[in-house]
Enzyme design. Structure first.
Site, PDB file in Angstrom:
ATOM      1  N   ASP A  10       1.755  21.283  15.736  1.00  0.00           N
ATOM      2  CA  ASP A  10       1.356  20.195  14.865  1.00  0.00           C
ATOM      3  C   ASP A  10       0.704  19.147  15.789  1.00  0.00           C
ATOM      4  O   ASP A  10       0.873  19.210  17.018  1.00  0.00           O
ATOM      5  CB  ASP A  10       2.594  19.633  14.170  1.00  0.00           C
ATOM      6  N   ASP A  12      -0.079  15.237  14.826  1.00  0.00           N
ATOM      7  CA  ASP A  12       0.457  13.878  14.680  1.00  0.00           C
ATOM      8  C   ASP A  12       1.967  13.858  14.924  1.00  0.00           C
ATOM      9  O   ASP A  12       2.719  14.539  14.223  1.00  0.00           O
ATOM     10  CB  ASP A  12       0.194  13.371  13.251  1.00  0.00           C
ATOM     11  N   GLY A  47       4.006  14.465   8.195  1.00  0.00           N
ATOM     12  CA  GLY A  47       3.550  15.814   7.868  1.00  0.00           C
ATOM     13  C   GLY A  47       3.056  15.986   6.437  1.00  0.00           C
ATOM     14  O   GLY A  47       2.520  17.022   6.085  1.00  0.00           O
ATOM     15  N   VAL A  48       3.243  14.956   5.623  1.00  0.00           N
ATOM     16  CA  VAL A  48       2.913  15.045   4.197  1.00  0.00           C
ATOM     17  C   VAL A  48       1.466  14.580   3.977  1.00  0.00           C
ATOM     18  O   VAL A  48       1.018  13.620   4.605  1.00  0.00           O
ATOM     19  CB  VAL A  48       3.915  14.162   3.402  1.00  0.00           C
ATOM     20  N   ARG A  50      -2.125  13.017   2.497  1.00  0.00           N
ATOM     21  CA  ARG A  50      -2.441  11.622   2.154  1.00  0.00           C
ATOM     22  C   ARG A  50      -2.032  11.308   0.711  1.00  0.00           C
ATOM     23  O   ARG A  50      -1.361  10.314   0.441  1.00  0.00           O
ATOM     24  CB  ARG A  50      -3.947  11.397   2.324  1.00  0.00           C
ATOM     25  N   LYS A 116      -6.755  15.437   7.516  1.00  0.00           N
ATOM     26  CA  LYS A 116      -8.196  15.654   7.432  1.00  0.00           C
ATOM     27  C   LYS A 116      -8.901  14.985   8.600  1.00  0.00           C
ATOM     28  O   LYS A 116     -10.072  15.225   8.861  1.00  0.00           O
ATOM     29  CB  LYS A 116      -8.730  15.120   6.100  1.00  0.00           C
ATOM     30  N   ASN A 117      -8.186  14.115   9.289  1.00  0.00           N
ATOM     31  CA  ASN A 117      -8.749  13.442  10.469  1.00  0.00           C
ATOM     32  C   ASN A 117      -8.460  14.188  11.769  1.00  0.00           C
ATOM     33  O   ASN A 117      -8.845  13.723  12.841  1.00  0.00           O
ATOM     34  CB  ASN A 117      -8.178  12.023  10.586  1.00  0.00           C
TER      35      ASN A 117
HETATM   36  C1  BG6 Z   1      -0.153  14.503   8.914  1.00  0.00           C
HETATM   37  C2  BG6 Z   1       0.604  13.213   9.126  1.00  0.00           C
HETATM   38  O1  BG6 Z   1      -0.434  15.093  10.136  1.00  0.00           O
HETATM   39  O2  BG6 Z   1      -1.372  14.237   8.213  1.00  0.00           O
HETATM   40  C3  BG6 Z   1       0.809  12.490   7.796  1.00  0.00           C
HETATM   41  O3  BG6 Z   1       1.861  13.518   9.703  1.00  0.00           O
HETATM   42  C4  BG6 Z   1      -0.539  12.279   7.107  1.00  0.00           C
HETATM   43  O4  BG6 Z   1       1.432  11.248   8.053  1.00  0.00           O
HETATM   44  C5  BG6 Z   1      -1.225  13.642   6.937  1.00  0.00           C
HETATM   45  O5  BG6 Z   1      -0.356  11.680   5.839  1.00  0.00           O
HETATM   46  C6  BG6 Z   1      -2.601  13.513   6.272  1.00  0.00           C
HETATM   47  O6  BG6 Z   1      -3.457  12.803   7.121  1.00  0.00           O
HETATM   48  P1  BG6 Z   1      -4.902  12.281   6.729  1.00  0.00           P
HETATM   49  O7  BG6 Z   1      -5.494  11.892   8.060  1.00  0.00           O
HETATM   50  O8  BG6 Z   1      -5.634  13.434   6.109  1.00  0.00           O
HETATM   51  O9  BG6 Z   1      -4.725  11.146   5.806  1.00  0.00           O
HETATM   52 MG    MG Z   2       3.492  15.679  12.624  1.00  0.00          MG
END
Ligand code: BG6
Ligand code: MG
Length: 212
Positions: A10, A12, A47-48, A50, A116-117
């Site tokens: 993973d 983040d 992990g959840v 957006r 997505k980032n």
């Molecule tokens: C996960 C994070 O990796 O990505 C979450 O742990 C986050 O906190 C999820 O909500 C979605 O991320 P993003 O960048 O697509 O908003």
């Molecule tokens: Mg994580």
């Protein structure tokens, strides 16, 4: 006996502390909207996706689809402004070390993030070349705790799930990996990742002789 051939990381909260940036961005949005939100609530958001994160913050408040989209975009803008300053110094202790060690042992490496980032973060951290497969929040429809993202990765690696071990900091991530039939390494406190097969406080503490 099963032999682990691939590590799926993973991103983040495991390789970099973007979990803190996600928290700050949600907190800013929640404050602007007068929604109660604190660090304890945030633990459930790790992990959840957006949208699912926002739903957890909103609880059962009725909100239009248009407003939901606007809030998700606003939060993402706040989050992305943190990424502008990011570089290799944002890697967590031991991150490069474990990737190097695993490579030298001949383990295959992949990344599976619900974000997505993730492609932007990987680029900023300059770690893209370590991974054979990079899956992110755009790769599958159903993200963690559904097993889909990890199964997507094992298919791309052309490996059975039982040959893979997942490194995760989120309760939802450990649940997803287990649902995919993979072994698990939990990063963080047992209250959060207690369901994992192995638990360590950070990637720096992983003992490969215990997990391989
Ligand atoms: C996960 C994070 O990796 O990505 C979450 O742990 C986050 O906190 C999820 O909500 C979605 O991320 P993003 O960048 O697509 O908003
Ligand atoms: Mg994580």
């Amino acid at each position: 006996m099963k032999k682990i051939e691939a590590f799926i990381f993973d991103l983040d909260g495991v390789l970099t502390d973007t979990a803190e940036y996600h928290y700050q961005a949600w907190k800013r949005l929640a404050d602007e909207e007068g929604l109660p939100f604190n660090r304890r609530d945030n633990e459930k958001l790790r992990g959840v996706s957006r949208r699912a994160s926002l739903e957890l913050i909103l609880k059962d408040r009725p909100v239009s689809e248009e407003k939901i989209r606007e809030m998700m975009e606003r939060k993402n803008g706040y989050y992305r402004s943190h990424l502008e300053w990011m570089d290799e110094k944002d890697l967590l202790p031991g991150a490069v070390d474990i990737l190097e060690k695993l490579k030298s042992k001949g383990c295959r490496l992949a990344l599976a993030s619900a974000s997505k980032n993730a492609p932007t973060v990987v680029k900023r951290l300059k770690i893209g070349s370590y991974f054979e497969v990079i899956a992110d929040g755009n790769s599958v429809e159903k993200t963690k705790p559904a097993p889909d993202l990890f199964l997507f990765v094992s298919e791309k690696l052309n490996l059975l799930p039982e040959k893979c071990i997942v490194v995760e900091d989120a309760e939802a991530g450990i649940a997803a990996a287990k649902a995919a039939g993979m072994a698990t390494i939990g990063i963080g406190p047992p209250e959060r990742v207690g369901e994992a097969d192995h638990i360590y406080p950070g990637v720096w503490a992983i003992k490969l002789e215990e997990v391989l």
